[in-house]
Each structure stands twice: as structure tokens, then as C-alpha cells.
Scaffold this motif. Structure first.
Motif, mmCIF file in Angstrom:
data_model
loop_
_atom_site.group_PDB
_atom_site.id
_atom_site.type_symbol
_atom_site.label_atom_id
_atom_site.label_comp_id
_atom_site.label_asym_id
_atom_site.label_seq_id
_atom_site.Cartn_x
_atom_site.Cartn_y
_atom_site.Cartn_z
ATOM 1 N N UNK A 1 -4.743 8.830 -5.062
ATOM 2 C CA UNK A 1 -3.607 8.019 -5.512
ATOM 3 C C UNK A 1 -2.935 7.321 -4.326
ATOM 4 N N UNK A 2 -3.017 7.925 -3.157
ATOM 5 C CA UNK A 2 -2.226 7.462 -2.020
ATOM 6 C C UNK A 2 -3.006 6.418 -1.209
ATOM 7 N N UNK A 3 -3.511 6.753 -0.012
ATOM 8 C CA UNK A 3 -4.114 5.713 0.832
ATOM 9 C C UNK A 3 -5.452 5.197 0.304
ATOM 10 N N UNK A 4 -6.264 6.041 -0.340
ATOM 11 C CA UNK A 4 -7.542 5.532 -0.849
ATOM 12 C C UNK A 4 -7.291 4.389 -1.828
ATOM 13 N N UNK A 5 -6.413 4.627 -2.795
ATOM 14 C CA UNK A 5 -6.056 3.564 -3.737
ATOM 15 C C UNK A 5 -5.366 2.444 -2.963
ATOM 16 N N UNK A 6 -4.316 2.823 -2.264
ATOM 17 C CA UNK A 6 -3.693 1.910 -1.319
ATOM 18 C C UNK A 6 -2.773 0.850 -1.898
ATOM 19 N N UNK A 7 -2.700 0.749 -3.217
ATOM 20 C CA UNK A 7 -1.898 -0.316 -3.814
ATOM 21 C C UNK A 7 -0.958 0.207 -4.903
ATOM 22 N N UNK A 8 -0.711 1.518 -4.905
ATOM 23 C CA UNK A 8 0.231 2.131 -5.850
ATOM 24 C C UNK A 8 -0.088 1.779 -7.299
ATOM 25 N N UNK A 9 -1.381 1.678 -7.626
ATOM 26 C CA UNK A 9 -1.709 1.307 -9.007
ATOM 27 C C UNK A 9 -2.848 2.123 -9.612
ATOM 28 N N UNK A 10 -3.198 3.246 -8.982
ATOM 29 C CA UNK A 10 -4.255 4.075 -9.571
ATOM 30 C C UNK A 10 -4.037 5.533 -9.182
ATOM 31 N N UNK A 11 -4.191 6.423 -10.169
ATOM 32 C CA UNK A 11 -4.038 7.856 -9.937
ATOM 33 C C UNK A 11 -5.438 8.472 -9.804
#
Ligand SMILES: *Cc1c(COP(=O)(O)O)cnc(C)c1O
Length: 381
Positions: free
Chosen positions: A201-211
Motif C-alpha cells: 500500500x505504501x511505497x510499492x504502490x506509491x500513489x496512495x491509490x491501492x491497498x
């Protein structure tokens, strides 16, 4: 995979699990939404898949990428970081005793106090940055040690290689929550950890739009098989669209981390020199108690920091209210900078100091971030 093991991290981030689509040549990966896959009359697998909950092509790509980035033998993707943690800890046998950091992620604390005891798994909470305390806690039988470094919200650093030694000397596994550091900055498996966990959810996603969440295993062994089987049966799997968004996040992870860290350095040094600030918790500062260990086990010091204000709770809330570029919100690792008065979100018995604000440093220009803090702290000194 053989070629991938020799590639540098930046290259892996772009290329691991990124083969062009065999059917169309598409460079961006397809999203396979299909829940079911054609099989033969006697359930013979045709392309290796049967049902989405068991495994699916988009998730396979993501797991290949995350395993490669962490230098692991295999990875499992989950619907959230908490689903990943539960997927591992709920596989432990009844009677198992585990050691958790005294400042572990709050969701893990609730899992360990409310739910794991119902399964006969009991946790002791220890300061993982204090090796003598960890050794003492290992005097009783222990199945697993959990590290989270840097930790939340004081950015405490624990020595992964030393913890792995202690764990293995007692026949225990070492699992490491690598969410704050990401494999770009720290690779726990290479330091001796057995399992790495991520809230993607955090840096891998990186865009605050996926859990999402993930576990990465040093070995594809019986533990891996048991955890994968549990995921298949209990069903906490990631949706294919989420896997696709996380794959996209992987591709820019190394580049984003470099800029996140550079921005954090600028902001941390500004805050450390400000008269309204009592203390900055960021492992990159030589004054931080975990600086020496972090300098050895991390490539850079990350972009999570916290600041404690001389004016206490009142000053912290006033500054949080005046910040304009830093949104007051929980979570971290997105492009946008966030700030949070942790004690206010921790409920009735907060563990975070009242004078503390936690900061997720984003990808804005560092001078703008500094200017925002300068105006927010103005008059609080
Ligand atoms: C967010 C977070 C988690 C939990 O992950 P979710 O994706 O929110 O379930 C676990 N550990 C750390 C360090 C986190 O920041």
C-alpha cells in the motif's frame, strides 16, 4: 530468473516480471480479470491456472517482481499488509511463542493481543533495538522474531543481521517488516532474515491509490507451501487490478525512493536546526541512536521521519493545522507529503508522544516543503 539475479536493483525494478505479452507483444502487461481458466475434461491445467483465488497471471508477475527486488526465492501477494502479516503468523502452530517489537505497527499489536492468543500463539513485546533484551527474551522457547526497522513513529533502528543470528541460534525464524525502507534501501533476506513482509500500500504502490501486502521468502520450503496453501483457502488474495497497479509502482520504485530520501534529508536538517523543534527522529541524522546501524544496513535513510516540538501537544497540533502542502492524513509512501499527529489517531491509550508529528516526505520540491514547515513553525519557538 538466472539473468535477473545478476541485475542491479534499478534494472530489476523495471524488468522483473515485465516480459512482453506473449500473445500480443504488448509492452505494458495485460490485466487478467478472469476468475476461472479453461481446463481439460479431467481438470488438466492448460496454461497452469485454474481459479483466481489460487493463482493468476497478473499476480504472478507481481510476485516475480517483488521476489526479485528482495532477492527472495518466492513471494506471495495479499489484499493488504495486514492480510500478509496474518497469513504468516496464523500459520504458526498452537503453542508457538513469538517476539514482537514493543513499538510494532498497531495492526500487528491488535492481531497479537486479540486474535493470535485464540489460536494458542502468544507474543512477548521487546525493544528490538536492544540486543541484550532480545537475547533475554529468547531464554524461553521462541518460534519467530519480528523486526520492523526503521520503526514507527520514532524511527528506531534494529540490527537485522544480529537479530537473525540470535533468532537462528534459538531455532527461530526472523521476519522483517520492510515497508518503511523498501528493498531499494534495505534487503533483509541478504542480512539473514527468513521472511520479509510489505505493506505494498505504501511505497510499492506509491500513489496512495491501492491497498496490498506481500510476503517474500528466503527459501521455497515447507513454510512457504503452508503459507501459500493458507492464502488459497482463507482467500485474502490481491485483486488483479491492484496487482497491476502495484506492478506499475514497482517500475518507478527506485527512482521515487532516491527523490523521497533526498527530500527527507533536506527537511530533516531544516527541522533539526529550528528553535521550535526539540528533536527530529530520522536515522540519517548522526545524532539519531540508530544512525550507525542504519548506515551499515541501509543504502539511504528513508523518507519517514518524526519531529517533536518544544511547545508540546499544543504546538504540534498548531503546526499540523497550519501546514498546507502536508495533508493531515494517515499512511505514507505516496507522491504527496503527509503529516500526522500520531497520538490523536491511536485511540484511548496512545503510545506516541503528544509533542510528535509523523511525516511522510513526498516528491514535491524540497524548498517548497521547507518553506511550508517554516511558516507552520513560525511563532512557535
Ligand atoms: C501500513 C503498514 C502495515 C499494514 O499494511 P496495510 O496495507 O495497511 O494492511 C504494516 N506495517 C507497516 C510498517 C505499515 O506502515
Amino acid at each position: 530468473m538466472t539473468a535477473e539475479t545478476t541485475m542491479r536493483l534499478e534494472t530489476l525494478a523495471v524488468h522483473a516480471g515485465a516480459a512482453t505479452d506473449a500473445e500480443t507483444g504488448a509492452v505494458a502487461p495485460p490485466i487478467h480479470l478472469s476468475t476461472t481458466f479453461r481446463h481439460g475434461p479431467a481438470a488438466e491445467r492448460i496454461a497452469g491456472y485454474e481459479y483466481q483465488r489460487e493463482g493468476n497471471p497478473t499476480q504472478d508477475r507481481l510476485e516475480t517482481a517483488i521476489a526479485a527486488l528482495e532477492g527472495g526465492a518466492a513471494a506471495l501477494a495479499y489484499a493488504s499488509g495486514m492480510a500478509a502479516i496474518a497469513g504468516l503468523l496464523e500459520t504458526l502452530p498452537a503453542g508457538a511463542r513469538i517476539l514482537l517489537p514493543d513499538d510494532c505497527y498497531s495492526g500487528l499489536r491488535y492481531l497479537a493481543t486479540e486474535f493470535l492468543p485464540q489460536r494458542g500463539v502468544h507474543a512477548a513485546f521487546v525493544d528490538m533495538s536492544d540486543l541484550a533484551a532480545v537475547r533475554a527474551a529468547c531464554a524461553q522457547p521462541v518460534a519467530l522474531l519480528w523486526a520492523e526497522t526503521p520503526s514507527n513513529p520514532l524511527l528506531k533502528v534494529s540490527d537485522i543481521a544480529a537479530l537473525a543470528q540470535v533468532a537462528h541460534a534459538h531455532g527461530a525464524l526472523l521476519a522483517c517488516d520492510n515497508t518503511f525502507a523498501t528493498p531499494v534501501l534495505q534487503r533483509p533476506l541478504a542480512l539473514g532474515a527468513d521472511v520479509v513482509m510489505h505493506s505494498t500500500t505504501k511505497y510499492f504502490g506509491g500513489h496512495s491509490d491501492v491497498l496490498g501486502g506481500a510476503l517474500v521468502f528466503a527459501r521455497q520450503d515447507a513454510l512457504f507451501d503452508a503459507v501459500r496453501h493458507r492464502r488459497h483457502i482463507t482467500g485474502g488474495v490481491l485483486a488483479p487490478f491492484s496487482a497491476w497497479l502495484l506492478l506499475r509502482g514497482c517500475r518507478s520504485l527506485a527512482a521515487r525512493m532516491a527523490m523521497h530520501c533526498a527530500n527527507a534529508r533536506v527537511l530533516a536538517s531544516f527541522l533539526a536546526g529550528h528553535p521550535a523543534v526539540a528533536r527530529v527522529n530520522w536515522p540519517g541524522l548522526p545524532s539519531h541512536p540508530g544512525h550507525a546501524v542504519a548506515a551499515v544496513q541501509m543504502r539511504d535513510f528513508g523518507a519517514m521521519l518524526s519531529v517533536q516540538l518544544r511547545g508540546g501537544r499544543e504546538a504540534a497540533l498548531a503546526a499540523a493545522g497550519k501546514l498546507q502542502l502536508f495533508t493531515n492524513a494517515t499512511s505514507l509512501g505516496g507522491c504527496e507529503s503527509l503529516v500526522e499527529h500520531r497520538a490523536s489517531v491511536e485511540g484511548a491509550n496512545p503510545v506516541s508522544p503528544q509533542d510528535l508529528l509523523r511525516i511522510s516526505v513526498g516528491l514535491e520540491h524540497p524548498d517548497d516543503l521547507v518553506a511550508d514547515w517554516a511558516q507552520a513553525l513560525d511563532g512557535l519557538a
